[in-house]
Design a protein around this motif. Structure first.
Motif, PDB file in Angstrom:
ATOM      1  N   GLY A 219       0.814  -1.200   0.000  1.00 56.96           N
ATOM      2  CA  GLY A 219       0.000   0.000   0.000  1.00 56.96           C
ATOM      3  C   GLY A 219       0.847   1.248   0.000  1.00 56.96           C
ATOM      4  O   GLY A 219       2.079   1.210   0.128  1.00 56.96           O
ATOM      5  N   ALA A 220       0.192   2.384  -0.132  1.00 55.74           N
ATOM      6  CA  ALA A 220       0.902   3.665  -0.114  1.00 55.74           C
ATOM      7  C   ALA A 220       1.529   3.887   1.258  1.00 55.74           C
ATOM      8  O   ALA A 220       0.894   3.688   2.292  1.00 55.74           O
ATOM      9  N   GLY A 221       2.803   4.271   1.246  1.00 51.69           N
ATOM     10  CA  GLY A 221       3.511   4.542   2.489  1.00 51.69           C
ATOM     11  C   GLY A 221       4.106   3.324   3.161  1.00 51.69           C
ATOM     12  O   GLY A 221       4.766   3.451   4.188  1.00 51.69           O
ATOM     13  N   VAL A 222       3.876   2.145   2.618  1.00 49.22           N
ATOM     14  CA  VAL A 222       4.450   0.911   3.173  1.00 49.22           C
ATOM     15  C   VAL A 222       5.666   0.518   2.340  1.00 49.22           C
ATOM     16  O   VAL A 222       5.562   0.391   1.123  1.00 49.22           O
ATOM     17  N   GLU A 223       6.781   0.342   2.999  1.00 50.76           N
ATOM     18  CA  GLU A 223       8.015   0.003   2.299  1.00 50.76           C
ATOM     19  C   GLU A 223       8.695  -1.176   2.969  1.00 50.76           C
ATOM     20  O   GLU A 223       8.655  -1.325   4.190  1.00 50.76           O
ATOM     21  N   THR A 224       9.308  -2.009   2.150  1.00 47.05           N
ATOM     22  CA  THR A 224      10.252  -3.011   2.639  1.00 47.05           C
ATOM     23  C   THR A 224      11.631  -2.606   2.132  1.00 47.05           C
ATOM     24  O   THR A 224      11.750  -1.660   1.335  1.00 47.05           O
ATOM     25  N   LEU A 225      12.658  -3.296   2.581  1.00 45.51           N
ATOM     26  CA  LEU A 225      14.010  -2.911   2.165  1.00 45.51           C
ATOM     27  C   LEU A 225      14.190  -2.925   0.646  1.00 45.51           C
ATOM     28  O   LEU A 225      14.742  -1.969   0.085  1.00 45.51           O
ATOM     29  N   PRO A 226      13.751  -3.971  -0.067  1.00 50.25           N
ATOM     30  CA  PRO A 226      13.917  -3.936  -1.527  1.00 50.25           C
ATOM     31  C   PRO A 226      13.195  -2.769  -2.187  1.00 50.25           C
ATOM     32  O   PRO A 226      13.748  -2.132  -3.091  1.00 50.25           O
ATOM     33  N   THR A 227      11.970  -2.460  -1.754  1.00 44.36           N
ATOM     34  CA  THR A 227      11.248  -1.350  -2.376  1.00 44.36           C
ATOM     35  C   THR A 227      11.848  -0.007  -1.962  1.00 44.36           C
ATOM     36  O   THR A 227      11.848   0.940  -2.746  1.00 44.36           O
ATOM     37  N   ALA A 228      12.362   0.076  -0.737  1.00 49.41           N
ATOM     38  CA  ALA A 228      13.021   1.310  -0.303  1.00 49.41           C
ATOM     39  C   ALA A 228      14.295   1.549  -1.111  1.00 49.41           C
ATOM     40  O   ALA A 228      14.600   2.685  -1.501  1.00 49.41           O
ATOM     41  N   ILE A 229      15.043   0.493  -1.369  1.00 48.85           N
ATOM     42  CA  ILE A 229      16.255   0.614  -2.183  1.00 48.85           C
ATOM     43  C   ILE A 229      15.887   1.044  -3.599  1.00 48.85           C
ATOM     44  O   ILE A 229      16.537   1.910  -4.193  1.00 48.85           O
ATOM     45  N   PHE A 230      14.841   0.445  -4.152  1.00 46.12           N
ATOM     46  CA  PHE A 230      14.409   0.804  -5.501  1.00 46.12           C
ATOM     47  C   PHE A 230      13.993   2.270  -5.573  1.00 46.12           C
ATOM     48  O   PHE A 230      14.349   2.983  -6.526  1.00 46.12           O
ATOM     49  N   GLY A 231      13.267   2.739  -4.566  1.00 44.11           N
ATOM     50  CA  GLY A 231      12.870   4.139  -4.543  1.00 44.11           C
ATOM     51  C   GLY A 231      14.059   5.079  -4.446  1.00 44.11           C
ATOM     52  O   GLY A 231      14.073   6.143  -5.070  1.00 44.11           O
ATOM     53  N   ALA A 232      15.084   4.683  -3.675  1.00 49.68           N
ATOM     54  CA  ALA A 232      16.279   5.513  -3.555  1.00 49.68           C
ATOM     55  C   ALA A 232      17.087   5.516  -4.845  1.00 49.68           C
ATOM     56  O   ALA A 232      17.657   6.536  -5.236  1.00 49.68           O
ATOM     57  N   VAL A 233      17.132   4.361  -5.534  1.00 45.48           N
ATOM     58  CA  VAL A 233      17.897   4.270  -6.775  1.00 45.48           C
ATOM     59  C   VAL A 233      17.281   5.135  -7.868  1.00 45.48           C
ATOM     60  O   VAL A 233      17.998   5.675  -8.725  1.00 45.48           O
ATOM     61  N   LYS A 234      15.959   5.294  -7.868  1.00 47.81           N
ATOM     62  CA  LYS A 234      15.307   6.127  -8.874  1.00 47.81           C
ATOM     63  C   LYS A 234      15.754   7.584  -8.784  1.00 47.81           C
ATOM     64  O   LYS A 234      15.660   8.329  -9.765  1.00 47.81           O
ATOM     65  N   GLN A 235      16.253   7.993  -7.627  1.00 43.68           N
ATOM     66  CA  GLN A 235      16.762   9.350  -7.460  1.00 43.68           C
ATOM     67  C   GLN A 235      18.258   9.439  -7.771  1.00 43.68           C
ATOM     68  O   GLN A 235      18.852  10.506  -7.655  1.00 43.68           O
ATOM     69  N   GLY A 236      18.845   8.333  -8.146  1.00 41.16           N
ATOM     70  CA  GLY A 236      20.272   8.297  -8.455  1.00 41.16           C
ATOM     71  C   GLY A 236      20.987   7.284  -7.587  1.00 41.16           C
ATOM     72  O   GLY A 236      20.667   7.141  -6.405  1.00 41.16           O
ATOM     73  N   ILE A 237      21.931   6.570  -8.182  1.00 39.17           N
ATOM     74  CA  ILE A 237      22.680   5.556  -7.433  1.00 39.17           C
ATOM     75  C   ILE A 237      23.699   6.248  -6.545  1.00 39.17           C
ATOM     76  O   ILE A 237      24.568   6.980  -7.014  1.00 39.17           O
TER      77      ILE A 237
END
Length: 271
Positions: A219-237
């Motif tokens: 859901g919106a606002g729920v993150e696990t480590l893989p999805t959090a990493i993916f979200g951070a990578v979208k802003q640049g490695i």
């Protein structure tokens, strides 16, 4: 004894193909691990050895986000691992100790279906199912999806272990006036334990590392480590992402190694 010419290492091209496969599989992981210790913010130039990015993972600006995501991942992985292992154990007992029954081949195919279906298809189907029944997406939807997906991974080592245990142990216990329940808990269960532990560890690590299904059903606002990493990578490695990825890789390797040795020790004890 194998024939002298049957050694696969003697086949022409075996060594270069093996080296190529190993490089393609592990070179990216090794590069990520090396640059996670890079003192420079650059992900291409080496600036010296440093642990600053590991420190940033735990104490940096994004540390709170990663901490919440890690706790979500651990909770989901533990619960999914336990539940899927219990269900897989029951399934293995039914399939291997349950004798012949109508629909046994179909049941076996159903248990292993998540292994054969592409994960993206499973993710889309699960999302449609939750949307159809009006199940609000969140941690609960991730947990349910992970339990279903992890069952075959837990089932395989448990079933393999159970197949290596002769039924004479239970029969001998019941000949000595043990009830069926006592024969199960006091004889069969200890023998099955290495397979059950291996199944739990595999289910745990599969759940912990899963991204595709999680990204679809969270859901919106729920993150696990893989999805959090993916979200951070979208802003640049960034180097801290490499450090976090290295930590996750290390955890995965540890759990898979433990699972392997537990299963191997169980196989030796049954011989």
């Amino acid at each position: 004894m194998a024939a002298p010419g049957s050694d696969i290492r003697r086949y022409p091209g075996f060594l270069p193909i093996t080296i190529l496969c190993l490089v393609m599989l592990y070179a990216p992981l090794i590069i990520v691990m090396i640059y996670s210790f890079n003192d420079s913010r650059s992900i291409t130039s080496w600036g010296g050895f440093s642990l600053r990015w590991y420190e940033e993972v735990f104490f940096g600006l994004e540390a709170a986000k990663f901490k919440v995501a890690a706790l979500n991942s651990l909770f989901i992985a533990v619960m999914a691992g336990i539940t899927s292992t219990v269900l897989a154990t029951a399934a293995a007992l039914a399939m291997i100790r349950g004798g012949s029954f109508r629909g046994k081949p179909a049941s076996f195919a159903l248990i292993n279906l998540p292994l054969m279906v592409p994960e993206i298809v499973t993710a889309v189907a699960t999302l449609i199912f939750f949307s159809t029944i009006g199940f609000t997406r969140g941690v609960a939807t991730i947990l349910v999806a992970h339990i279903v997906f992890c069952i075959p991974f837990a089932y395989l080592p448990i079933a393999a272990r159970l197949q290596g245990i002769e039924s004479v142990y239970e029969q001998a216990a019941m000949d000595l006036y043990a009830s069926r329940a006592q024969a199960f808990w006091q004889v069969l269960m200890p023998l099955m334990l290495p397979g059950i532990i291996s199944g739990f560890l595999l289910a745990f690590i599969i759940s912990l590392d899963d991204f595709i299904i999680t990204n679809f059903v969270k859901g919106a606002g729920v993150e696990t480590l893989p999805t959090a990493i993916f979200g951070a990578v979208k802003q640049g490695i960034k180097p801290n992402i490499m450090a976090l990825s290295t930590l996750m890789l290390l955890i995965s390797v540890i759990f898979v190694t433990i699972s392997y040795f537990v299963g191997k020790s169980g196989a030796k004890s049954s011989q």
